[in-house]
Design a protein around this motif. Structure first.
Motif, PDB file in Angstrom:
ATOM      1  N   GLY A 192      37.817  52.709  48.385  1.00  0.00           N
ATOM      2  CA  GLY A 192      37.499  51.474  48.728  1.00  0.00           C
ATOM      3  C   GLY A 192      37.447  50.318  47.614  1.00  0.00           C
ATOM      4  N   TRP A 193      38.151  50.607  46.732  1.00  0.00           N
ATOM      5  CA  TRP A 193      38.283  49.398  45.751  1.00  0.00           C
ATOM      6  C   TRP A 193      39.533  49.943  44.666  1.00  0.00           C
ATOM      7  N   THR A 194      40.036  48.922  43.916  1.00  0.00           N
ATOM      8  CA  THR A 194      41.049  49.352  42.850  1.00  0.00           C
ATOM      9  C   THR A 194      40.709  48.655  41.464  1.00  0.00           C
ATOM     10  N   LEU A 195      41.298  49.073  40.707  1.00  0.00           N
ATOM     11  CA  LEU A 195      41.318  48.575  39.212  1.00  0.00           C
ATOM     12  C   LEU A 195      41.796  47.075  39.261  1.00  0.00           C
ATOM     13  N   SER A 196      41.180  46.242  38.450  1.00  0.00           N
ATOM     14  CA  SER A 196      41.812  44.939  38.289  1.00  0.00           C
ATOM     15  C   SER A 196      42.937  45.004  37.163  1.00  0.00           C
ATOM     16  N   ASP A 197      43.513  43.717  37.018  1.00  0.00           N
ATOM     17  CA  ASP A 197      44.432  43.641  36.123  1.00  0.00           C
ATOM     18  C   ASP A 197      43.797  44.032  34.758  1.00  0.00           C
ATOM     19  N   GLU A 198      42.644  43.271  34.524  1.00  0.00           N
ATOM     20  CA  GLU A 198      41.777  43.410  33.071  1.00  0.00           C
ATOM     21  C   GLU A 198      41.419  44.604  32.728  1.00  0.00           C
TER      22      GLU A 198
END
Length: 338
Positions: A303-309
Motif C-alpha cells: 500500500g505504499w512506496t519508497l520516496s525519492d529521499e
C-alpha cells in the motif's frame, strides 16, 4: 480469507506480491516443526492473504498438496513447484522423461495440473533445455501445466528462450535484494521486454536485513548459530558486497527510513525496495513454518512506496559497496549454482 493488498497477473492467475517460500522444509538445519503445526501455519498465512506458495524441496510438495486439498476452495491457492535438471544427461531428452517429471510433481501435490512449473537447467552447454521447453509447451497446451516459469536462468538464455517460444515463459525466479542487484545489469530489461515477471528470493538475505542485527558484531559462520541461508549471505555480504561495517550502515539507514513510514520495519523497507521495481512480480519469503513466522509484519509492505529521499539515502550506502560489480565477480543470476 483476507485478500492481499497488492496483486499482479501471472499467466492464468491473479496472485499476491508476497509468496510463501517452502525451501526451509528441506532440512532440519532451519528448525523443525510437526506436520500438523506446519499445516496450521500454512492456514494462518492463507487467512492473512498469502495465497501463493513456492518450492519443491524436501517434503514441501507433499505437505503443501495435502494442505491445499483439505481447503474448502483449494483453487484459490496457487502452488509453484520446480523441475530441476542438475545431473548430466545420458542421452537426448525425451517427451516421456519430461512428462514423467511433471506427473510426479502433480501426484506429490495432489493436483490435476501444475499451476506454475519453474524450470532449472544446470548445464547451458547442453542445449536440450530448448527441447525440454518445447515439450513443456505441449504439456501446457494439453493441460498438465498451467504456466511455465524459469528458475535461475540468466539474461542471455532468458532472451533466447523468449524469442524461441514467445509467450511461453511467465516468470523467472532469481535472487534480488539490496545486496544482490545483479538482475539490474541485464535480466530486468530482458524480462521487461518479454513480459516476464521476476519472482525474487534472497530478498532478506536469510534474515540479516532485520532490526535484530543492528549493532551486533559480525557473526562467526562456524559457530553453529547460523542457518544455511545465513551462512551463504554472510559470505556474500562480507566477501563480495562489502563489509560487515558497511552492512551496519545500511541497516541503520533502513531503520531511519522505517521511522518515516510509521509502523514499518527494516525488513519491510528492504522488501519494498525490491517490490518497487516494475519487473518484480513477487518476493518469495522463506518461512520456517511452525517455528518462526512474521506474516502480519511482512504484510506491512503493501500500500505504499519508497520516496525519492528514501531511495537516495539507500543509494548513498549502496554506492560504497561492490554490489554493482557482483555481475562480474559472481556472474549473472544463477551462475553461483553452476
Amino acid at each position: 480469507m483476507q485478500s492481499a493488498h497488492e496483486t499482479f497477473q501471472l499467466g492464468h492467475f491473479t496472485v499476491p506480491r508476497l509468496w510463501v517460500g517452502l525451501w526451509q522444509l528441506s532440512s532440519n538445519a532451519w528448525g523443525t516443526a510437526s506436520v500438523p503445526k506446519i499445516r496450521q501455519a500454512m492456514s494462518r498465512h492463507v487467512d492473512a492473504g498469502y495465497t501463493a506458495f513456492a518450492d519443491h524441496y524436501g517434503s514441501a510438495e507433499l505437505i503443501f498438496g495435502q494442505f491445499r486439498s483439505s481447503l474448502e476452495k483449494p483453487e484459490l491457492v496457487v502452488g509453484a513447484t520446480k523441475w530441476c535438471v542438475f545431473k548430466p544427461l545420458t542421452g537426448p531428452i525425451t517427451r516421456a522423461a519430461v512428462e514423467a517429471a511433471i506427473r510426479e510433481r502433480i501426484e506429490r501435490m495432489h493436483a490435476t495440473r501444475v499451476d506454475l512449473l519453474q524450470f532449472h537447467w544446470q548445464d547451458y552447454s547442453n542445449h536440450d533445455y530448448i527441447t525440454a521447453l518445447e515439450i513443456m509447451a505441449q504439456l501446457r497446451d494439453e493441460g498438465l501445466i498451467a504456466n511455465v516459469g524459469l528458475c535461475n536462468f540468466d539474461a542471455l538464455r532468458t532472451e533466447e528462450i523468449c524469442v524461441r517460444f514467445p509467450g511461453l515463459v511467465v516468470s523467472n525466479q532469481v535472487p534480488f535484494s539490496l545486496i544482490d542487484v545483479r538482475v539490474l545489469s541485464a535480466l530486468d530489461s530482458v524480462c521487461t521486454k518479454h513480459g516476464v515477471k521476476l519472482l525474487t528470493y534472497g530478498t532478506l538475505c536469510g534474515g540479516f536485513l532485520a532490526e535484530k542485527w543492528i549493532g551486533l558484531p559480525e557473526p562467526d559462520p562456524y559457530a553453529g548459530s547460523l542457518n544455511p541461508s545465513q551462512r551463504k549471505y554472510l559470505d556474500i555480504i562480507t566477501k563480495a558486497w562489502g563489509s560487515w561495517s558497511l552492512f551496519q550502515e545500511l541497516l541503520f539507514v533502513l531503520r531511519t527510513i522505517s521511522l518515516r513510514h510509521e509502523g514499518t520495519s527494516v525488513t519491510n523497507i528492504a522488501t519494498r525496495w525490491v517490490l518497487d521495481h516494475a519487473v518484480v512480480g513477487a518476493v518469495i519469503v522463506g518461512v520456517r513454518l511452525g517455528c518462526t513466522e512474521y506474516p502480519e509484519d511482512n504484510l506491512k509492505v503493501y500500500g505504499w512506496t519508497l520516496s525519492d529521499e528514501d531511495r537516495a539515502d539507500i543509494d548513498r550506502v549502496l554506492s560504497q559497496s561492490a554490489g554493482r560489480q557482483l555481475f562480474q565477480t559472481i556472474g549473472d543470476c544463477g551462475a553461483e549454482y553452476r
